[in-house]
Design an enzyme around this catalytic site. Structure first.
Site, short mmCIF file in Angstrom:
data_model
loop_
_atom_site.label_atom_id
_atom_site.label_comp_id
_atom_site.label_asym_id
_atom_site.label_seq_id
_atom_site.Cartn_x
_atom_site.Cartn_y
_atom_site.Cartn_z
CD GLU A 18 -99.78 43.21 2.58
OE1 GLU A 18 -99.79 43.14 1.33
OE2 GLU A 18 -98.74 43.38 3.25
CD GLU B 258 -96.18 39.12 4.83
OE1 GLU B 258 -97.17 38.36 4.85
OE2 GLU B 258 -95.95 39.89 3.88
#
EC number: 3.2.1.21
Length: 552
Positions: free
Chosen positions: A392, A488
């Site tokens: 991210e 995730e």
């Protein structure tokens, strides 16, 4: 009668105040001072009196005022010498201008379409198809969200192993009347030492969270490109969306490879040799065959509740527990706390595969280069099924898409030089992939995404699996032909509710069971233990994702 006119000129002495102007632009601070000259201590004031006597009747005598002359002094310093050729075309509004030869029509190119939505709502962007016949380098478009503060973004990132002169194209903007135009330029950059360099980046300061749009170089090859119809849900005002083209010949989004010329070095370091060859990468990325059910992997961070590094014995026993719970993979985010050595040893003993990571923090890609080096030296490739460069990083504003793409490409080259033959990717939320897929698809072997259904207020725990499956379906259309891994996912067991998404122990068990049944074979669950060292985060849930006890 005698009239007299007395004209007296008195000198005035005074002082002037100095002012300082502080200017800021693109993160560079400049100070400019303007001060009046100070009179010398011994200076005196004087007066001059002029008497004019006129005989005759009283009258007005005009005094001629001399015309002041202007003297201009200029000092010119040439910083850059530029030769330009300007052609001015004047056309009459009533009679169109004619030409003896037809004008060359402008050929449309599949550059990303930038749309600004001033208000919230659901918008539809129509489909567009463009056919390209010649290879062309163009300016693409990339957006990134910057939090308040000073940030550096864009540019071309390259990694050099010796003192090198790099020649590469880069995208920038130039003023054109009242607007700016994106252009491709070429620059020569001297890299004095080995390392990671970002060439021609942009630095700016924003007072609040801002989405910026900037050009990136892209090579468009011949082929047919389609910008599919896009439905965009806008949840904030003044939102900028970049709609990319895709086609049978996917454009190369990463900057063209720079040409290099080695700079003679004063000393030459010999590359140390080793008698043992690094094991080759015989494994492939985790299977993504479309099968549902199961539990592919779990994330693991070797930190105590206080954020310190765990000892080796704790790591070995906890990772071994993953195997007993039925997992086949363990995902590691970075190389700190001896992660490669300790978790690698546990994985080899337990028969687990590793998904290893290069973590990009607020220091940007330059701060992550040491991890690339550490992984290349460790080189236990038979344990590695996938390398994830960045977690991210774009979403968090640590780098922009173009910089990340360049870093992934250079990291992949370093891993391959060390014997790795497996796959490399990054991982971002779905919105980042939708916005920057045209930049990332070319350098990623698979699509890695973090899909957390809890952060969608309309998804309850029992619908978590269906939500994740739908998101994966959308991701499969971004980079055609490439598999998708959910790197995730999970559900918090404590914190505050987000609409229908309610945290809790029972809700976590329901959500994880739902995800495992729908897409467990292509999902990595988050996380092994609670991360009590983290900040609470949105909805006060950031610390409470530990779920190892949910699995039997």
């Amino acid at each position: 009668m005698r009239g007299a006119i007395l004209a007296t000129a008195a000198a005035l002495a005074g002082t002037a105040m100095a002012d300082v102007a502080h200017m800021r632009r693109h993160g560079h601070d400049s100070f400019h001072q303007r001060r009046a000259a100070v009179a010398e201590a011994d200076a005196t004031c004087g007066c001059t009196t002029e008497v004019v006597t006129v005989w005759g009747p009283p009258t007005l005598i005009p005094v001629a005022t001399p015309t002041p002359s202007t003297v201009t002094s200029e000092a010119v310093t040439t910083l850059h010498s530029t030769s330009t050729s300007t052609v001015t075309i004047v056309a009459s509004a009533s009679t169109p201008a004619t030409s003896s030869s037809p004008a060359t029509p402008k050929v449309p190119l599949p550059t990303p379409a930038i749309t600004n939505f001033p208000s919230t709502g659901v918008y539809t962007i129509p489909a567009t198809t463009v056919t390209v016949f010649d290879t062309t380098t163009v300016c693409g478009a990339t957006t990134t969200e910057l939090p308040a503060g000073t940030h550096t973004y864009g540019g071309v990132t390259t990694v050099v192993e010796t003192a090198t002169t790099v020649v590469c194209p880069y995208a920038t903007v130039e003023p054109s009347g009242t607007t700016v135009t994106s252009v491709i330029k070429t620059t020569t950059y001297v890299c004095p030492t080995p390392g990671t360099y970002t060439i021609a980046p942009t630095t700016t300061t924003v007072p609040t969270s801002t989405v910026v749009v900037y050009p990136t170089p892209a090579v468009i090859t011949p082929g047919t490109y389609t910008q599919p119809e896009q439905t965009v849900t806008v949840t904030r005002t003044d939102y900028t969306y970049v709609c990319p083209f895709t086609g049978q010949n996917e454009p190369t989004s990463a900057p063209a490879a720079p040409s290099t010329t080695a700079v003679p070095a004063t000393t030459t370091a010999a590359v140390p040799s080793t008698s043992s060859a690094a094991p080759s990468s015989s494994s492939t990325a985790p299977a993504s065959t479309g099968a549902v059910g199961g539990q592919m992997g779990m994330t693991y961070t070797p930190y105590t509740k206080g954020g310190d590094c765990k000892d080796k014995s704790s790591v070995l026993s906890e990772v071994a527990n993953l195997k007993s719970k039925g997992f086949t993979h363990v995902r590691v985010y970075s190389t700190d706390c001896n992660s490669l050595e300790y978790i690698g040893e546990a994985a080899r003993t337990s028969g687990l595969q590793m998904i290893i990571g290069v973590f990009i923090s607020s220091t940007g890609v330059s701060g992550a280069q040491d991890q690339v080096t550490a992984i290349s030296k460790w080189a236990q490739w038979d344990l590695v099924s996938l390398i994830v460069v960045g977690n991210e990083a774009i979403q968090n504003g640590y780098c922009d898409a173009s910089t990340l793409a360049g870093f992934i490409s250079s990291a992949k080259s370093a891993f391959q030089s060390a014997g790795y033959t497996g796959k490399v990717t990054t991982t971002e939320p779905i919105n980042v992939w939708q916005a920057y897929g045209s930049t990332l698809c070319g350098v990623c072997d698979i699509i890695g995404a973090n899909i957390h259904p809890f952060f969608n207020a309309d998804v309850s725990a029992d619908q978590a699996g269906k939500f994740v499956a739908q998101e994966i379906k959308v991701l499969e259309g971004i980079c055609p032909g490439k598999d998708v891994l959910n790197l995730e996912t999970g559900w918090p067991h404590a914190g505050n509710a987000n609409g229908k998404a309610v945290p809790g122990a029972s809700e976590q068990a329901i959500a994880i069971k739902s995800i495992a049944q729908e897409v467990g074979s292509k999902s990595v669950f988050f996380s092994y233990f609670d991360d009590l060292w983290k900040e609470p985060g949105q909805f006060d849930v950031e610390r409470y994702w530990g779920c190892i006890d949910t699995f039997n």
